[in-house]
Design an enzyme around this catalytic site. Structure first.
Site, short mmCIF file in Angstrom:
data_model
loop_
_atom_site.label_atom_id
_atom_site.label_comp_id
_atom_site.label_asym_id
_atom_site.label_seq_id
_atom_site.Cartn_x
_atom_site.Cartn_y
_atom_site.Cartn_z
CE LYS A 208 -2.37 -1.01 3.77
NZ LYS A 208 -2.00 -2.42 4.06
CB THR A 209 3.57 2.37 2.26
OG1 THR A 209 2.79 2.15 3.44
CG2 THR A 209 4.43 3.60 2.44
CD GLU B 252 -0.36 3.25 3.27
OE1 GLU B 252 -0.66 2.33 4.06
OE2 GLU B 252 0.76 3.79 3.26
#
Length: 490
Positions: free
Chosen positions: A128-129, A172
């Site tokens: 996600k990051t 996110e």
């Protein structure tokens, strides 16, 4: 493509002036605080320790108390935001309830921030990051002036959040405690779904998948779902529900059935290159990525997919990916050391800091390191994160951690959890020993300096040293690089 000249005038929350954050030092909480203070609200908050984020927030004139104390909650506070780590018996939370102050969790206020934007969320167990950062970098180069909140710090700008003037809000979305269900994005990316945070889902991954489906149903009919079908649970989710989901769906991955197929992957030291076939346009594009690993190639493909979907110029996408500098604590090369003077070997040690705390993430870190440095020994200092994760994934941890040449295991970073029988560092160490591949070393020391010195005197040259974990292990790696700097090689 939507009009680049579109600028947002965000309406202020009526009668809300002073907002207080309990647990302000996390990247998600700090990111929201950054956005709100730049929108003109008075922000203050508390945390137990000073870190990079609290120092950045101080520069924005945000008052931070490094103690949770009921006295910090004053009558002029209009809204309280709480981190997911905050317990019900927190004195500030109790004081806020007594004063009848409105209390929201992090996802609830994030949903309000996104309300007037074109929301783009990135979900999944891993990636996600980095995916969020890649999209932000592309949109920024395209002069879309996006707003974003990230779970990690971008190397190229030291940012973890930014308030832009454009219409896009990139963030996110956290599935760990079902909080992503508060959000209402227009586009969502699912990188992968794995056995993680199952304590919130009755230890049943099918329940987790049902919640992902519930989230996808919130995407409007004119929105888009972008999903990696290399992951079994992703593929299963889409296959079983393709008649239910009416949104645009774009699949990506190495899978030959993907709408955007990744192929011809090649690793070139710390960089990689690959090709993408965008089947609907019958277009093949070569990508050079400035970070390594199959997983990052997939993250970059997700970023490519959304950028192509909204109509960005391919040259901008390609340039952004080629120049992406990465995220701190994501396979982050800290520097090079020489071994201790008592070690005869004088070949250097490459030091890496990595946030990965799930077996799949650790396995990818090991695999990537082996690809880049095939002739070096691999040493890992691993800090387990949460007793529940060890308990749920013990077999996987034993198998994956046995792939390194030397393994040091630190005490569990509990993250507020109470101990679980046969789910601690000592038990994990014993089980890895039983497998008989390597002989892990358990370190029970608490002091960062003691841990650093204990490990350093055992380091031999021609190795890659990886600090692995999501807790406070980076404090040890930072001390190593700082205190052994006389041994750094230019």
């Amino acid at each position: 493509m939507l009009n680049k000249k579109f600028f947002k005038k965000i309406p202020k929350m009526k009668n809300i002036h002073h907002i207080y954050f309990i647990g302000i030092g996390g990247s998600g909480m700090g990111g929201i605080a950054t956005i709100l203070v730049k929108q003109g609200y008075k922000i203050s908050g508390s945390d137990l320790f000073s870190n990079f984020i609290t120092k950045k927030l101080n520069l924005l004139n945000i008052k931070i108390y490094f103690k949770h104390d009921a006295k910090n909650i004053t009558s002029d506070i209009d809204l309280i935001i709480i981190s997911t780590a905050i317990k019900h018996n927190n004195p500030e939370l109790i004081a806020a309830k007594k004063l009848n102050i409105t209390i929201l969790n992090r996802a609830q206020i994030l949903a309000e921030l996104m309300r007037f934007f074109y929301g783009i969320t990135i979900t999944g167990t891993h990636g996600k990051t980095t995916t969020t950062a890649l999209i932000y970098k592309i949109f920024k180069l395209a002069k879309l002036s996006p707003t974003f909140i990230n779970g990690g710090i971008l190397k190229f700008s030291e940012e973890y959040a930014h308030l832009g003037s454009g219409q896009y809000f990139i963030t996110e979305a956290d599935e760990s405690n079902k909080s992503f269900l508060y959000l209402n994005p227009i586009i969502n990316i699912i990188t992968n779904i794995e056995k993680e945070h199952l304590n919130f889902y009755n230890n049943n991954i099918e329940i987790l998948k049902k919640n992902f489906l519930k989230f996808l149903k919130k995407i409007p009919f004119y929105g888009c779902i972008i999903i990696c079908i290399d992951n079994f649970h992703n593929y299963d989710l889409i296959k079983k529900n393709k008649n239910i989901l009416k949104q645009n769906i774009i699949t990506y991955g190495f899978n030959k059935n993907a709408d955007i197929q990744l192929y011809n992957y090649q690793q070139n030291n710390y960089r990689c290159r690959f090709s993408l076939l965008e089947k609907k346009k019958n277009l093949s594009i070569k990508i050079n990525l400035n970070i390594p690993g199959y997983h990052n190639a997939l993250n970059a493909t997700a970023a490519f997919a959304i950028s192509s979907y909204i109509g960005l110029d391919y040259s901008i996408i390609i340039k952004s990916l080629k120049n992406f500098e990465g995220i701190k604590r994501r396979f982050d090369i800290l520097g090079i050391l020489l071994p201790h003077k008592n070690i005869k070997c004088k070949k250097n040690i490459i030091v890496i800091d990595d946030y990965g705390h799930h077996p799949t993430e650790i396995n990818m870190t090991i695999k990537t390191a082996r690809q880049i440095w095939p002739n070096r020994k691999l040493i890992m200092i691993f800090q387990p994160h949460r007793y529940s994760r060890i308990s749920n994934l013990l077999t996987e941890f034993i198998k994956i951690l046995s792939k390194v040449d030397t393994l040091f295991i630190l005490e569990v970073y509990a993250a507020g959890e109470i101990p679980i029988k046969n789910a601690n560092s000592e038990y994990l160490t014993k089980q890895i020993k039983k497998l008989g591949i390597i002989n892990p070393i358990l370190i029970k020391l608490k002091n960062y300096y003691d841990i650093m010195n204990n490990i350093y005197v055992q380091l031999k040259g021609n190795t890659v040293l990886i600090f692995q974990g999501a807790g406070d292990i980076n404090n040890i790696s930072s001390l190593l690089m700082k205190n052994k700097s006389q041994n750094l090689k230019n």
